[in-house]
Design an enzyme around this catalytic site. Sequence first.
Site, PDB file in Angstrom:
ATOM      1  N   ASP A 135      -3.078 101.293  10.017  1.00 61.00           N
ATOM      2  CA  ASP A 135      -1.786 101.671   9.168  1.00 61.00           C
ATOM      3  C   ASP A 135      -2.831 103.059   8.134  1.00 61.00           C
ATOM      4  OD1 ASP A 135      -1.704  99.796   8.016  1.00 61.00           O
ATOM      5  OD2 ASP A 135       0.712  99.722   7.686  1.00 61.00           O
ATOM      6  N   ARG A 154      -5.514  67.553  14.705  1.00 62.24           N
ATOM      7  CA  ARG A 154      -6.721  68.346  14.438  1.00 62.24           C
ATOM      8  C   ARG A 154      -6.432  69.794  14.545  1.00 62.24           C
ATOM      9  NH1 ARG A 154      -8.525  63.666  13.761  1.00 62.24           N
ATOM     10  NH2 ARG A 154     -10.502  62.740  14.797  1.00 62.24           N
ATOM     11  N   ASP A 210      -3.646  93.448  15.793  1.00 63.72           N
ATOM     12  CA  ASP A 210      -2.065  92.438  15.763  1.00 63.72           C
ATOM     13  C   ASP A 210      -0.788  93.113  16.860  1.00 63.72           C
ATOM     14  OD1 ASP A 210      -3.247  91.025  13.768  1.00 63.72           O
ATOM     15  OD2 ASP A 210      -2.883  92.585  12.435  1.00 63.72           O
TER      16      ASP A 210
END
Length: 741
Positions: free
Chosen positions: A114, A287, A161
Site C-alpha cells: 500500500d 522452545r 501478508d
Amino acid sequence: MSEASAGSRPCSIGVLTSGGDAPGMNAAVRAAIRAASFHGVNSFAVHEGLKGLVYGGDLIKQADPADTGGILRRGGTVIGTARCKEFRTRDGRRAAARNMVERGIDALVAIGGDGTLTGCDVFRGEWPELLAELVDSGEISAEAAAAHPSLRLVGVVGSIDNDMYGTDMTIGADTALHRIVEAIDALRSTASSHQRTFVVEVMGRHCGYLALMASLATAANWVFLPEQPPAENWAAEMCRDIKAGRDIGRRQSIVVVAEGAADLDGNPITSQTINDLLETELGEDARITILGHVQRGGSPSAFDRYLGTLMGAAAVEQLINEEPGTSAQLIGLRENRVVASPLMECVERTRAVAERIKERDFEGAMRLRGGSFHNSYRILRTIQQAAPKTNTATGRRHRVAIIHGGGPAPGMNSAARAFVRLTLDHGATPLAVRRGFRGLRRGDIQEMRWMDVSGWVSDGGAELGTNRYVPTDADMPLIAEQLAAHRVDALLVAGGWSAYKAAYALHTHRTKFKDLDIPIVCMPMTIANNVPGTELSIGSDTALNSIIGDLDKIQQSAVATRRVFVVEVMGHDCGYLALMSGLSSGAERIYMPETGIRLDDLTADIRTMETNFRSGKRLGMVVRGEGADPVYTTEFLTALFEKEGGNLFDARAAVLGHVQEGGDPSPFDRIHATTLTAHCLKYLSEKLESGSRASAMLGMQSGHLQFTDLTSYPILVEKDVERPVEQRWMQHIRLAEIMCS
C-alpha cells in the site's frame, strides 16, 4: 473491456517492483512485459523500485520477452526493490517524471504494497503539474509534455501478508504460507521426540492471515491474531488446553503467534511471553522459533506464479484498454475472477483494519477481513480442542459416514481428520468406510474417535484407503444391507470421477432400496480437477506444486545442453494440470485434450522453436496432457522435435507419472479440505434435522462454495470423456498464448 483504439494507448509502459519483496513478483514482471509485447506496446523495466524512476540512467531499461527467460521460478524480484526517500519529495518526483518522458513512458505497472501504491498515485495526480514545471525549466520540450498529458497507473499487490482490500489473495502470500507450514511440519517431529512445545512466531503486524491459515493447515494447538485478541484469562485457558492435550497422550504442541498479536488492552503478546508462561505454569520444555524473513524467500509456489502471471497480464490490458484520465486501478482476484477496483479506495479500506485494531474494535476488524477469515477462525477453534464439547442432547445420535473414491488425492487425510472432529463436536457419531466402495460393499465400516485422526492433517495418501471401483446394480442390495446394519444416516463421498459416479449410482437406486435413501454429499478430491460442480478440486494444488518442482529441475538440466523437453502430466481427459503447469513453468507450448493436437500446429511449433534456438535460446519446454491425442503421443512428439531440431537442439521425454498424486498436501489443499468438510457436514446436518433426503455436490463456483443437486450429475459431464461440460479455467488458454508468444 473493449479494445481501445491505437491512439488512446500508452506510448510505453514502465514496470517496477517496490517495497518488501514477495515471491511471485517476477511472474508479474514477466507477464507484464510479455503482454505489452503481444499488444505491440514498448515496455521498460524500472530497476530498484521507485529509486530507479528518480535516478534514471541504466536503472530504466527497455525490455522484451527474451529478457524474462528463466525468471519465473526465481524468488524475490530480479529487477530489485529499494526504499527511496527522494521519491517522497516533489523534486524527486519531478526527476522521475523527466526520466519517464525522455523514454516515452506514460503508464506504470506498480507491483508492491500500500505504501508503494499510494506514492505512485500521488505521482500520477501531480503528473500534469510536474511536466509543466519541467517545460518551464527547459528540461523537456512543450511537444514532449503534450505527447504525454497524463500518467496511467495500475497497481498489483505484492505482499506476503495478504492484507490488501480489493483482492482475495496477494502475490507472495501462498509461498509464505508454504514456508511456514514446511517449518512447522519439520518442528513437529523434533517436538514429538522430546515431548516439547514450540512457540512459532510468523509475520503479520496488522494481519493474522498467515498465522490463522498456518494454524489451520498444521493443526496448531493455539493461535494469537492481531484481529482477535484472546479473552482476559487467555493464559489460564491456553495452559489448560495444552495440559489437556498432554493428558490424552499428545506428545507435542504448537503455538502460533503473529508478530502483531496483543491482548484486549493492546499489550503485545510476544513469543517470549508465551514461552515463559508455558515453562512457569506447566513445566513445559518449550522452545521459540521466529521464522523471520525466511517466509519471504525461495522459489514461488505454483499458485503465486499463476497469480503473478494473471495479474501482470491483466494490468497491461487495463492500461491499454482504459481511457486516458481514468483513476488509478488495482488489479485483484475476487471470487476467482480478475477485477479492477479504484486503487485508493482499496488502500483506504485496507488501512481501516489497522485503525479498527488500534481503536480496539476487534469485531469491526474481523468483519472487514471478510466471512472466509471469520469462518476459518471458527473452524480452527473447534478442531484444535483436545476433545469435543460435552453433548447434552437426548435421543439417538445421527451416524454419518465418510468414504473415499477414485485415485488418491493429497488432502484426503486432512478431510478425514476434520470430518471426525467436527462430527463429534456436533454431537453425531463419525463412521469411516475403509477401502472405498469395495469396503462399503463388504461392511468395512468403523466408528472413529477424536484421537484416531491425530497427525493426519499433514499426511499424504489416504489412511482410509481409496480405489476407482464403481458399484454395479448387483452391488446395490449388499450396500443397502451394510448401510442398514451400521445404521448410517448420511454419507460424505470424498473423491474424484469414480467417487461421483458411485455416489450417483447409489442416488439413483434409492427408490428401489429404502436404506439407500439417505442424504449424500460429494466433495471434490482429485488432482485432475475434472469433476462437475466445482472450479477447483482438493489435491490439484499439491499436484501442481509437485509438477512445478520437477519442471524446475528439468529446466535447469536442459539449459546446459540446448535441449527441448516434452513433459507428460496426468489428467486423463482433462487438461487442467497441463495448462496450469505450463503457465506456471513458462512452457513454450501446451497440448491438452480439450484442444487436441493438429499437424499444422506441430509444424508451426517446431518452426518457432527453431527460430528461438537460432536467436540464442538454450532450452525449450513442451507440456502435454496425457490424454491430449491418441496418435501424437509423448514419444512421437519427442522423436519429432529430435529429428527436426537437427544441430540446434536435441529432445528428451519426461513422463512424471504417479509422483503427481503423492507428497504431503499443500497448505491450500489442507485448508480447502477442512473448509469444504465443514460445509458438507453443515449440509448433511440440516438435511437430517429437517428429514430431507436431498443429495448434492459441493464445489467452488465463482469464488463461492455452492451445492449442486446430485440429480443433475449426468447433464453436467461430457459424454464418453471424464470431464465436466463447463471448465471455467479454460478461459486462461488466451493467457497461455500471450505468455508463449
